[in-house]
Design a protein around this motif. Structure first.
Motif, short mmCIF file in Angstrom:
data_model
loop_
_atom_site.label_atom_id
_atom_site.label_comp_id
_atom_site.label_asym_id
_atom_site.label_seq_id
_atom_site.Cartn_x
_atom_site.Cartn_y
_atom_site.Cartn_z
N THR A 184 8.05 -59.65 3.20
CA THR A 184 7.85 -58.36 2.41
C THR A 184 7.56 -59.10 0.84
O THR A 184 6.69 -58.63 0.16
CB THR A 184 8.92 -57.79 2.19
OG1 THR A 184 9.24 -57.17 3.53
CG2 THR A 184 8.70 -56.49 1.32
N PHE B 28 3.41 -61.77 10.43
CA PHE B 28 3.43 -60.73 9.33
C PHE B 28 4.41 -59.73 9.54
O PHE B 28 4.71 -59.36 10.57
CB PHE B 28 1.83 -60.49 9.27
CG PHE B 28 1.40 -60.43 7.84
CD1 PHE B 28 0.15 -61.70 7.72
CD2 PHE B 28 1.33 -59.49 7.03
CE1 PHE B 28 -0.24 -61.50 6.57
CE2 PHE B 28 0.66 -59.72 5.74
CZ PHE B 28 0.06 -60.80 5.61
N ASP C 219 5.97 -60.28 12.34
CA ASP C 219 7.30 -61.14 12.27
C ASP C 219 8.37 -61.12 13.23
O ASP C 219 8.84 -62.24 13.87
CB ASP C 219 8.01 -61.11 10.92
CG ASP C 219 7.95 -59.39 10.55
OD1 ASP C 219 7.86 -58.71 11.16
OD2 ASP C 219 8.39 -59.20 9.26
N HIS D 161 8.39 -59.88 16.09
CA HIS D 161 7.83 -60.44 17.37
C HIS D 161 8.00 -61.61 17.73
O HIS D 161 8.19 -62.44 19.04
CB HIS D 161 6.52 -59.72 17.77
CG HIS D 161 6.58 -58.00 17.84
ND1 HIS D 161 6.93 -57.56 16.63
CD2 HIS D 161 6.73 -57.14 18.53
CE1 HIS D 161 7.00 -56.18 16.50
NE2 HIS D 161 6.77 -56.07 17.80
N GLY E 43 16.75 -58.95 8.18
CA GLY E 43 16.64 -59.33 6.67
C GLY E 43 16.29 -58.05 5.74
O GLY E 43 17.62 -57.22 5.99
N GLU F 120 10.62 -52.45 21.02
CA GLU F 120 10.83 -52.69 19.61
C GLU F 120 11.50 -51.39 19.25
O GLU F 120 11.18 -50.25 19.43
CB GLU F 120 9.56 -52.89 18.74
CG GLU F 120 10.04 -53.11 17.44
CD GLU F 120 8.92 -53.13 16.37
OE1 GLU F 120 7.79 -53.21 16.86
OE2 GLU F 120 9.03 -53.18 15.21
O1 LIG Z 1 8.06 -53.11 11.09
C1 LIG Z 1 8.07 -54.27 11.24
C2 LIG Z 1 7.72 -55.03 12.34
O2 LIG Z 1 7.52 -54.31 13.43
C3 LIG Z 1 7.95 -54.99 9.84
O3 LIG Z 1 7.46 -56.32 9.85
C4 LIG Z 1 9.30 -55.25 9.32
O4 LIG Z 1 10.24 -54.08 9.30
C5 LIG Z 1 9.59 -55.92 7.76
O5 LIG Z 1 10.35 -56.92 8.08
P1 LIG Z 1 11.05 -57.63 6.95
O6 LIG Z 1 12.32 -57.15 6.62
O7 LIG Z 1 11.40 -59.05 7.55
O8 LIG Z 1 10.22 -57.90 5.63
#
Ligand SMILES: O=C(CO)[C@H](O)[C@H](O)COP(=O)(O)O
Ligand SMILES: Nc1ncnc2c1ncn2[C@@H]1O[C@H](COP(=O)(O)OP(=O)(O)O)[C@@H](O)[C@H]1O
Length: 557
Positions: A13, A93, A273, A275, A294, A328
């Protein structure tokens, strides 16, 4: 054959990080983080300074390229590895992070005529301003009895592609018309790296309502949303959709020059990310729930049958590991809630004490909160600071803390917030189990397990399950590198399947977090209270959160 390596780039992010990995054992030889120069754009637009509306979250596409320009050469330099020995590259990502591009693949926000238009920019996963479109989509899909709804826990999220595209159409029709394609950022970056445009089955499945057997929802459905959307999937969402681990191509000469790699480096199609983290911790079979912890948490699970689970984000065939159904679910704020408390609400004396002790405010609060027993503070919080992603799927819900008194201490509130997120995870595990998707073991990866031991113990106690922790600090990037190695193939020194790569390259730590029976008992009681509160505010019995939000929006208009 000399030792072979792959690079994984994890686009988070706030920043992107590259990791160079030894393919024989998964050892992370070098890593480098590039904070996005423009960060999360949620207040004013770069250049004009135009104020963004509430719930907007944008990004600058060049920040993603900056990660390639800075972090890849940095890991090559640090490691001293020869460019020709880096045989594969993969990325992961945040998602759905999407952008409109023209017929050359150029983001519309790079064009002078559109750069001052907020809708031309990348919409980050946590852009929540398409909630009206998501609500309408869910209403119409339910009225029409669309089968796909059940695969997404009964609701399509405002974070996802179709709601975001529809918001653009509603608020900026000329920009919608100008867009040749709407792309996931992960696919766009791969198109820049390899020169070829392919959509990956993971984001298409989880974020764009695509199904391996059935394809996209029907044109009639899109027409029922809005006649202008009837041809969307054949036009602006067109493109081949291919499985994870597919080779998109090789690095373009321009990218080889930027990175210091060669044009022989194989590039895997994009991934998400959370996955990518699943093979990154070595999970390639059902029953093992992976929590990517995170700023938010994504809960990932493999299964052998397609089941309906309330409020799950989605079930997608081959969506995580080819050959399995990938489930998920998620919580849209976890670390972000703790960050909110530390940055916005902690009294100055705590900051001074932490500074004097030479630790961060988080660490100070963790230490003080560890002195309390479960239940001792009398507090109970609902973890909805950024809405509820699972199981209620409602971004209009907000956070709350119950049980405050004049004697409540900041560390008690901090602990209640940690506990609230653990209850949210328990709720998700229960939803899976109640619907026949087995959860036997928990695995955790991401930044939080490395940062906060109390948090991990609370999760073990609240779920009454042992938690294994990824050995890698960069699990999604490691998983992305594994997919890079699969794109390169065994012939070149990579792997023929992600299962082979994970078996050889993934590791968990020896130390695990085990439930403490006395804590489990107390938390079971508090969890029952959490469930009551959850249903009371979340299932329409008391709509006060939504009413307050409506009043707030009116007052801010
Ligand atoms: O919805 C997601 C995956 O399906 C996003 O990528 C996730 O929630 C964001 O991740 P992070 O907290 O690592 O920035
Ligand atoms: N000691 C800590 N305890 C709990 N949360 C923390 C601590 N330190 C940082 N955080 C939170 O961790 C989150 C960042 O997690 P991380 O996994 O590094 O990032 P990302 O989700 O962007 O990949 C932030 O939301 C931050 O508030």
């Amino acid at each position: 054959m000399s030792k072979k390596y792959a690079i994984g780039i994890d686009y988070g992010t706030e920043s992107g990080r590259a990791v160079l990995v030894d393919l024989s054992n998964g050892a992370e030889i070098a890593d480098h983080v590039t904070p996005y120069p423009h960060g999360v754009i949620d207040e004013t637009l770069p250049g004009t300074g135009a104020k963004l509306e509430h719930d907007w979250a944008l990004q600058h596409p060049d920040d993603y390229l900056e990660v390639i320009r800075r972090s890849v050469p940095a890991v090559m330099k640090q490691s001293g590895v020869a460019p020709e020995d880096v045989i594969g590259l993969g990325i992961d990502f945040t998602a759905c992070t999407m952008l409109p591009v023209d017929e050359n693949g150029t983001p519309l926000c790079f064009l002078d005529e559109y750069k001052d238009h907020p809708h031309s920019w990348v919409k980050l996963w946590k852009h929540h301003a398409a909630q009206d479109e998501a609500d309408r989509l869910n209403e119409i899909a339910a009225q029409r009895g669309e089968k796909f709804l059940a695969r997404y826990g009964g609701k399509i999220s405002s974070e996802w592609m179709i709601a975001k595209v529809w918001q653009i159409l509603n608020e900026a029709p000329e920009l919608y018309d100008r867009a040749d394609l709407f792309m996931e950022a992960t696919d766009w970056v791969i198109s820049q790296l390899s020169g070829s445009f392919l959509r990956n089955s993971c984001t298409a499945g989880y974020k764009s309502i695509w199904h391996k057997q059935e394809g996209y929802p029907s044109k009639e459905f899109f027409k029922a949303l809005d006649p202008r959307l009837e041809q969307l999937t054949d036009t602006k969402l067109r493109g081949s959709i291919v499985p994870l681990g597919t080779k998109a191509g090789q690095l373009t000469p321009q990218m080889a020059e930027w990175t210091g790699l060669t044009t022989d480096t194989a590039v895997a199609v994009g991934n998400v990310d959370a996955h990518a983290a699943v093979p990154g911790v070595g999970v390639v079979e059902p029953g093992k729930l992976v929590m990517a912890m995170g700023t938010s948490i994504c809960h990932m699970l493999l299964g052998t049958e397609e089941k309906e689970v309330e409020g799950m984000c989605g079930v997608v065939e081959d969506g995580i590991i080819p050959g399995y159904l990938g489930y998920e679910a998620g919580q849209s704020a976890v670390g972000d809630i703790f960050a909110w408390y530390v940055e916005q609400a902690v009294p100055a004396y705590i900051e001074k004490e932490a500074e004097a002790a030479g630790v961060s405010v988080h660490e100070w609060l963790e230490k003080k909160a560890s002195a309390y027993k479960p239940g001792q503070s009398g507090l109970l919080a609902l973890d909805w600071w950024n809405g509820n992603r699972s199981v209620l799927v409602d971004t209009n819900l907000t956070g709350t803390i119950l049980g405050l008194t004049l004697l409540t201490k900041p560390e008690e509130i901090y602990r209640a917030l940690l506990e609230a997120t653990a209850f949210g995870t328990r709720k998700i595990i229960d939803a899976f189990q109640d619907n026949g998707v087995v959860v036997n073991e928990l695995y955790a990866c991401g930044g939080l397990p490395q940062k906060n031991r109390l948090l991990m113990q609370i999760y073990a106690d609240v779920t009454n399950k042992e938690i294994k922790i990824a050995d890698s600090k960069q699990t999604p990037a490691l998983g992305a590198a594994m997919f890079g190695a699969v794109a390169a193939g065994a012939e070149k020194g990579g792997y023929d399947s992600i299962v082979d790569a994970a078996r050889q390259m993934a590791r968990v730590r020896e130390e695990t977090f085990k439930p403490i029976p006395d804590n489990v008992k107390v938390y079971e009681q508090i969890y029952q209270e959490y469930c009551r509160l959850h249903d009371y505010y979340g299932r329409g019995e008391n709509d006060v959160m939504k009413r307050l939000k409506a009043i707030k929006e009116k007052a801010n208009a």
